[in-house]
Scaffold this active site. Structure first.
Site, PDB file in Angstrom:
ATOM      1  N   TRP A 123       0.813  -1.223   0.000  1.00 52.18           N
ATOM      2  CA  TRP A 123       0.000   0.000   0.000  1.00 52.18           C
ATOM      3  C   TRP A 123       0.844   1.270   0.000  1.00 52.18           C
ATOM      4  O   TRP A 123       0.297   2.367  -0.041  1.00 52.18           O
ATOM      5  CB  TRP A 123      -0.898  -0.001   1.261  1.00 52.18           C
ATOM      6  CG  TRP A 123      -0.130  -0.503   2.438  1.00 52.18           C
ATOM      7  CD1 TRP A 123      -0.118  -1.788   2.906  1.00 52.18           C
ATOM      8  CD2 TRP A 123       0.829   0.214   3.214  1.00 52.18           C
ATOM      9  NE1 TRP A 123       0.793  -1.905   3.930  1.00 52.18           N
ATOM     10  CE2 TRP A 123       1.380  -0.683   4.150  1.00 52.18           C
ATOM     11  CE3 TRP A 123       1.277   1.532   3.227  1.00 52.18           C
ATOM     12  CZ2 TRP A 123       2.356  -0.324   5.081  1.00 52.18           C
ATOM     13  CZ3 TRP A 123       2.257   1.907   4.145  1.00 52.18           C
ATOM     14  CH2 TRP A 123       2.776   0.977   5.059  1.00 52.18           C
TER      15      TRP A 123
ATOM     16  N   LYS B 256      -3.590  -8.020  -7.493  1.00 51.04           N
ATOM     17  CA  LYS B 256      -4.205  -7.921  -6.161  1.00 51.04           C
ATOM     18  C   LYS B 256      -3.483  -6.819  -5.392  1.00 51.04           C
ATOM     19  O   LYS B 256      -2.426  -7.031  -4.806  1.00 51.04           O
ATOM     20  CB  LYS B 256      -4.110  -9.238  -5.364  1.00 51.04           C
ATOM     21  CG  LYS B 256      -5.063  -9.197  -4.163  1.00 51.04           C
ATOM     22  CD  LYS B 256      -4.589  -9.938  -2.952  1.00 51.04           C
ATOM     23  CE  LYS B 256      -3.583  -9.224  -2.105  1.00 51.04           C
ATOM     24  NZ  LYS B 256      -4.020  -7.981  -1.445  1.00 51.04           N
TER      25      LYS B 256
ATOM     26  N   GLU C 113      -5.433  -4.065   0.216  1.00 52.55           N
ATOM     27  CA  GLU C 113      -6.839  -3.732   0.506  1.00 52.55           C
ATOM     28  C   GLU C 113      -6.971  -2.334   1.116  1.00 52.55           C
ATOM     29  O   GLU C 113      -8.048  -1.749   1.106  1.00 52.55           O
ATOM     30  CB  GLU C 113      -7.447  -4.787   1.454  1.00 52.55           C
ATOM     31  CG  GLU C 113      -7.838  -6.097   0.769  1.00 52.55           C
ATOM     32  CD  GLU C 113      -6.662  -6.922   0.260  1.00 52.55           C
ATOM     33  OE1 GLU C 113      -5.550  -6.752   0.787  1.00 52.55           O
ATOM     34  OE2 GLU C 113      -6.859  -7.723  -0.686  1.00 52.55           O
TER      35      GLU C 113
ATOM     36  N   GLY D  97       6.184  -6.777  -1.207  1.00 54.43           N
ATOM     37  CA  GLY D  97       5.663  -6.842   0.156  1.00 54.43           C
ATOM     38  C   GLY D  97       6.763  -7.192   1.139  1.00 54.43           C
ATOM     39  O   GLY D  97       7.951  -7.014   0.857  1.00 54.43           O
TER      40      GLY D  97
ATOM     41  N   GLU E  70       9.829  -8.361  -4.545  1.00 56.15           N
ATOM     42  CA  GLU E  70      10.455  -7.102  -4.127  1.00 56.15           C
ATOM     43  C   GLU E  70      10.078  -6.957  -2.663  1.00 56.15           C
ATOM     44  O   GLU E  70       8.938  -6.604  -2.340  1.00 56.15           O
ATOM     45  CB  GLU E  70       9.882  -5.932  -4.937  1.00 56.15           C
ATOM     46  CG  GLU E  70      10.165  -5.989  -6.417  1.00 56.15           C
ATOM     47  CD  GLU E  70      11.623  -5.728  -6.727  1.00 56.15           C
ATOM     48  OE1 GLU E  70      12.301  -5.045  -5.932  1.00 56.15           O
ATOM     49  OE2 GLU E  70      12.091  -6.230  -7.751  1.00 56.15           O
ATOM     50  N   LEU E  71      11.032  -7.230  -1.772  1.00 56.97           N
ATOM     51  CA  LEU E  71      10.670  -7.367  -0.360  1.00 56.97           C
ATOM     52  C   LEU E  71      11.283  -6.258   0.493  1.00 56.97           C
ATOM     53  O   LEU E  71      11.742  -5.254  -0.040  1.00 56.97           O
ATOM     54  CB  LEU E  71      11.083  -8.771   0.111  1.00 56.97           C
ATOM     55  CG  LEU E  71      10.592  -9.912  -0.805  1.00 56.97           C
ATOM     56  CD1 LEU E  71      11.083 -11.260  -0.316  1.00 56.97           C
ATOM     57  CD2 LEU E  71       9.072  -9.908  -0.948  1.00 56.97           C
TER      58      LEU E  71
ATOM     59  N   CYS F 241      10.480   1.123   0.909  1.00 57.22           N
ATOM     60  CA  CYS F 241      11.316  -0.074   1.115  1.00 57.22           C
ATOM     61  C   CYS F 241      12.800   0.265   1.114  1.00 57.22           C
ATOM     62  O   CYS F 241      13.578  -0.339   1.831  1.00 57.22           O
ATOM     63  CB  CYS F 241      10.988  -1.114   0.052  1.00 57.22           C
ATOM     64  SG  CYS F 241      11.118  -0.433  -1.611  1.00 57.22           S
TER      65      CYS F 241
ATOM     66  N   GLU G 118      12.965  -4.012   9.999  1.00 62.46           N
ATOM     67  CA  GLU G 118      12.599  -2.842   9.195  1.00 62.46           C
ATOM     68  C   GLU G 118      11.511  -2.033   9.904  1.00 62.46           C
ATOM     69  O   GLU G 118      10.409  -2.549  10.119  1.00 62.46           O
ATOM     70  CB  GLU G 118      12.050  -3.356   7.854  1.00 62.46           C
ATOM     71  CG  GLU G 118      11.642  -2.282   6.895  1.00 62.46           C
ATOM     72  CD  GLU G 118      10.949  -2.856   5.648  1.00 62.46           C
ATOM     73  OE1 GLU G 118      10.380  -3.970   5.720  1.00 62.46           O
ATOM     74  OE2 GLU G 118      10.978  -2.194   4.603  1.00 62.46           O
TER      75      GLU G 118
HETATM   76  P1  NAD Z   1       2.697  -7.384   3.137  1.00 65.16           P
HETATM   77  O1  NAD Z   1       3.719  -8.399   2.783  1.00 65.16           O
HETATM   78  O2  NAD Z   1       1.924  -7.543   4.388  1.00 65.16           O
HETATM   79  O3  NAD Z   1       1.635  -7.205   1.944  1.00 65.16           O
HETATM   80  C1  NAD Z   1       2.013  -7.133   0.589  1.00 65.16           C
HETATM   81  C2  NAD Z   1       0.921  -7.758  -0.270  1.00 65.16           C
HETATM   82  O4  NAD Z   1       0.776  -9.119   0.116  1.00 65.16           O
HETATM   83  C3  NAD Z   1      -0.444  -7.112  -0.078  1.00 65.16           C
HETATM   84  O5  NAD Z   1      -1.158  -7.192  -1.278  1.00 65.16           O
HETATM   85  C4  NAD Z   1      -1.078  -7.984   0.993  1.00 65.16           C
HETATM   86  O6  NAD Z   1      -2.491  -7.950   0.967  1.00 65.16           O
HETATM   87  C5  NAD Z   1      -0.556  -9.341   0.590  1.00 65.16           C
HETATM   88  N1  NAD Z   1      -0.516 -10.268   1.739  1.00 65.16           N
HETATM   89  C6  NAD Z   1      -0.468  -9.960   3.050  1.00 65.16           C
HETATM   90  N2  NAD Z   1      -0.462 -11.089   3.793  1.00 65.16           N
HETATM   91  C7  NAD Z   1      -0.500 -12.119   2.922  1.00 65.16           C
HETATM   92  C8  NAD Z   1      -0.510 -13.520   3.068  1.00 65.16           C
HETATM   93  N3  NAD Z   1      -0.472 -14.104   4.276  1.00 65.16           N
HETATM   94  N4  NAD Z   1      -0.537 -14.280   1.956  1.00 65.16           N
HETATM   95  C9  NAD Z   1      -0.555 -13.696   0.729  1.00 65.16           C
HETATM   96  N5  NAD Z   1      -0.550 -12.369   0.532  1.00 65.16           N
HETATM   97  C10 NAD Z   1      -0.522 -11.594   1.618  1.00 65.16           C
HETATM   98  O7  NAD Z   1       3.494  -6.006   3.125  1.00 65.16           O
HETATM   99  P2  NAD Z   1       2.955  -4.589   3.527  1.00 65.16           P
HETATM  100  O8  NAD Z   1       2.993  -4.444   4.992  1.00 65.16           O
HETATM  101  O9  NAD Z   1       1.688  -4.312   2.815  1.00 65.16           O
HETATM  102  O10 NAD Z   1       4.085  -3.671   2.850  1.00 65.16           O
HETATM  103  C11 NAD Z   1       5.242  -3.323   3.471  1.00 65.16           C
HETATM  104  C12 NAD Z   1       6.400  -4.182   3.020  1.00 65.16           C
HETATM  105  O11 NAD Z   1       6.563  -4.122   1.606  1.00 65.16           O
HETATM  106  C13 NAD Z   1       7.701  -3.663   3.600  1.00 65.16           C
HETATM  107  O12 NAD Z   1       8.473  -4.743   4.048  1.00 65.16           O
HETATM  108  C14 NAD Z   1       8.355  -2.980   2.424  1.00 65.16           C
HETATM  109  O13 NAD Z   1       9.751  -2.874   2.517  1.00 65.16           O
HETATM  110  C15 NAD Z   1       7.935  -3.854   1.311  1.00 65.16           C
HETATM  111  N6  NAD Z   1       8.084  -3.142   0.031  1.00 65.16           N
HETATM  112  C16 NAD Z   1       9.080  -3.534  -0.811  1.00 65.16           C
HETATM  113  C17 NAD Z   1       9.281  -2.846  -1.996  1.00 65.16           C
HETATM  114  C18 NAD Z   1      10.365  -3.237  -2.942  1.00 65.16           C
HETATM  115  O14 NAD Z   1      10.303  -2.824  -4.112  1.00 65.16           O
HETATM  116  N7  NAD Z   1      11.361  -3.995  -2.530  1.00 65.16           N
HETATM  117  C19 NAD Z   1       8.452  -1.768  -2.323  1.00 65.16           C
HETATM  118  C20 NAD Z   1       7.445  -1.409  -1.425  1.00 65.16           C
HETATM  119  C21 NAD Z   1       7.266  -2.110  -0.249  1.00 65.16           C
END
Ligand code: NAD
Length: 487
Positions: free
Chosen positions: A159, A183, A186, A236, A258-259, A292, A389
């Site tokens: 998000w 996806k 939300e 994520g 991309e984590l 990130c 993080e």
């Molecule tokens: P998240 O991993 O909780 O969510 C990311 C996506 O995965 C969302 O669409 C979410 O709904 C989905 N998701 C959540 N739980 C899930 C599950 N159990 N099974 C399947 N899908 C699931 O991450 P977040 O809190 O929304 O975002 C923050 C993270 O994203 C941070 O760690 C940030 O560094 C990372 N991020 C990385 C980059 C990059 O390019 N490396 C860019 C932006 C954000």
């Protein structure tokens, strides 16, 4: 109803499955909140498993259609979509700010940069070259090595950049000839809806793109298991990345992630502190630190450490916190309540480890998820903020005695996304570039995220890259064609 100040109204939320916008998709509803007020913006329909499977099936049909388009046709549609994004940038940015919280100017830049990313990938589609290999025996007319789209892609995004993260995936996947089930998070669905609408209005055949939201874990399990889905691309957290990589491995599907990151910044002896601070403070607090590749751990020579801490803290205290739609705002709220709690936990743990809280460290007491720009100093490696993080407006500034020590501290974590350093010395710049264990190193600036450059992490921070020419290749597979003489 549109707000009285002339901003666009928050749209009625819908999912896009099998060529239709759906106001109900069988999985109930979830409210979307304004992070600046905690007020309800709208209700998001959630997809039940039947709708998720319908989206995957539709993407399978869409792939058959889209792969039949020439590279130039795909390029033309995508460039038109990018032009529509630029035309609609102000309205898209206003919606982005409503649901995500960032200042309007940052939101506007996000939309414009996302259009540039789509444009770049659209042009790259025309240069998706293979090559020919000289045959080793007589009677062979050609050996060709060609690139083909991998197939329908499941794209899951966070998000924090609700237009940019989907645009990175959609631009490259669609340019390569793949169809997509998107996806988005939300928390920020309307930004993704607006992006999908630009693609549809540009002439993308409807079944090529799907937009679903729902319960993330069961939704992604059903999607990944569907035989039509060939690849999963996530932006994520590391935890969700590991989970989805595991699901993909069991199903024999491609995964790229991309984590999360925990970027170090090595300030060298010869760096000009005015210059470092002028770049570092806005970089740290951009998007309230929910980036990130945000700079997090600053390492500063011991003799200059205290001055750097004091000046960084003074600049952090001077930042104007406020709603993103106020032109005077320099830092908006965090995007959701969970982030506020997370920040409070980081600060409590820091205090327990004897870390100095030099600026901020508290929720800003008003409605909305506001947390003060925070500067910590002298954090031991065991403290939470030096291990995990924060993904929020927290900078940590530690002293070092030798450059070797700073490099070792910078590399101490399993994360490996971005790292930065400041030096006037070319040899030191190259040494740092080689020894910092990350996917992207920025020396003397923070601009590692550009449409033309591959963006991605190593170690626990991810698998694969997005953007740049390499970002397109990630949605292709290599196939060999060899043709001999007949008779
Ligand atoms: P998240 O991993 O909780 O969510 C990311 C996506 O995965 C969302 O669409 C979410 O709904 C989905 N998701 C959540 N739980 C899930 C599950 N159990 N099974 C399947 N899908 C699931 O991450 P977040 O809190 O929304 O975002 C923050 C993270 O994203 C941070 O760690 C940030 O560094 C990372 N991020 C990385 C980059 C990059 O390019 N490396 C860019 C932006 C954000």
């Amino acid at each position: 109803m549109a707000p009285a100040d002339g901003r666009p109204a928050y749209p009625a939320l819908a999912l896009f499955v099998a060529g239709q916008w759906l106001a109900d998709a069988g999985g109930g509803r979830r409210v979307v909140l304004d992070p600046a007020t905690e007020g309800v913006l709208g209700e998001l329909p959630l997809a039940d498993i039947a709708h998720v499977l319908a989206a995957a099936e539709s993407a399978g049909r869409g792939f058959a259609v889209w792969r039949g388009h020439s590279a130039l046709q795909r390029c033309t549609v995508l460039r038109r979509a990018a032009a529509l994004m630029r035309e609609r940038a102000a309205a898209m940015a206003a919606v982005l700010t409503m649901e995500q919280g960032k200042p309007a100017a940052e939101a506007q830049r996000e939309v414009m940069l996302s259009a540039d990313i789509i444009d770049f990938q659209a042009e790259e589609a025309r240069r998706l070259y293979g090559h020919s290999v000289p045959p080793r025996v007589e009677g062979i007319l050609s050996h060709q090595v060609n690139r083909h789209p991998v197939g329908p892609v499941a794209a899951l995004t966070a998000w924090n950049f609700p237009v940019n993260l989907p645009a990175r995936k959609l631009g490259a996947a669609l340019a390569a000839g793949c169809s997509v089930v998107l996806k988005p998070a939300e928390e920020t669905p309307a930004s993704a809806m607006a992006l999908v609408q630009c693609l549809l209005d540009a002439g993308l055949p409807p079944e090529v793109i799907q937009l679903v939201c729902g319960e993330p874990a069961p939704l992604s399990e059903a999607l990944i298991a569907h035989p039509a889905i060939a690849k999963v691309s996530l932006t994520g957290s590391v935890a969700v990345g590991r989970r989805l990589a595991g699901l993909c491995a069991r199903q024999g599907k491609r995964f790229s992630g991309e984590l999360g990151g925990h970027a170090p910044v090595v300030v060298c002896e010869d760096a000009d502190l005015d210059f470092v601070l002028a770049l570092s403070v806005p970089a740290k607090f951009r998007n309230a630190g929910q980036v990130c590749a945000s700079p997090i751990r600053f390492f500063v020579p011991r003799a200059r450490h205290e001055a750097f801490v004091e000046r960084f803290a003074a600049a952090a205290r001077a930042l104007r916190l406020g709603p993103g739609n106020d032109a005077a705002t320099q830092m908006g709220p965090l995007t959701h309540a969970r982030r506020l709690q997370d920040m409070a936990d980081f600060i409590e743990d820091a205090r327990a480890h004897g870390v100095r809280v030099v600026a901020g460290g508290r929720r800003d007491e008003r409605p909305g998820y506001f947390f003060e720009p925070t500067v910590l100093a002298d954090a031991p490696p065991a403290s939470r903020v030096m291990r995990l993080e924060p993904f929020g407006p927290i900078a940590v500034i530690n002293p070092y005695d030798t450059l070797d020590e700073a490099i070792a501290a910078a590399n101490a974590l399993p994360y490996g996304l971005g790292a930065y350093a400041f030096t006037r010395d070319l040899a030191t710049a190259h040494r740092l570039g080689e020894s910092l264990q990350v996917g992207m190193v920025g020396i003397n600036h923070y601009g590692v995220s550009q449409p033309e450059l591959p963006f991605g992490g190593i170690k626990a921070s991810g698998e694969g890259v997005e953007m740049g020419a390499e970002g397109l290749l990630a949605y292709t597979e290599v196939r060999t064609l060899t043709v001999g003489r007949h008779g």
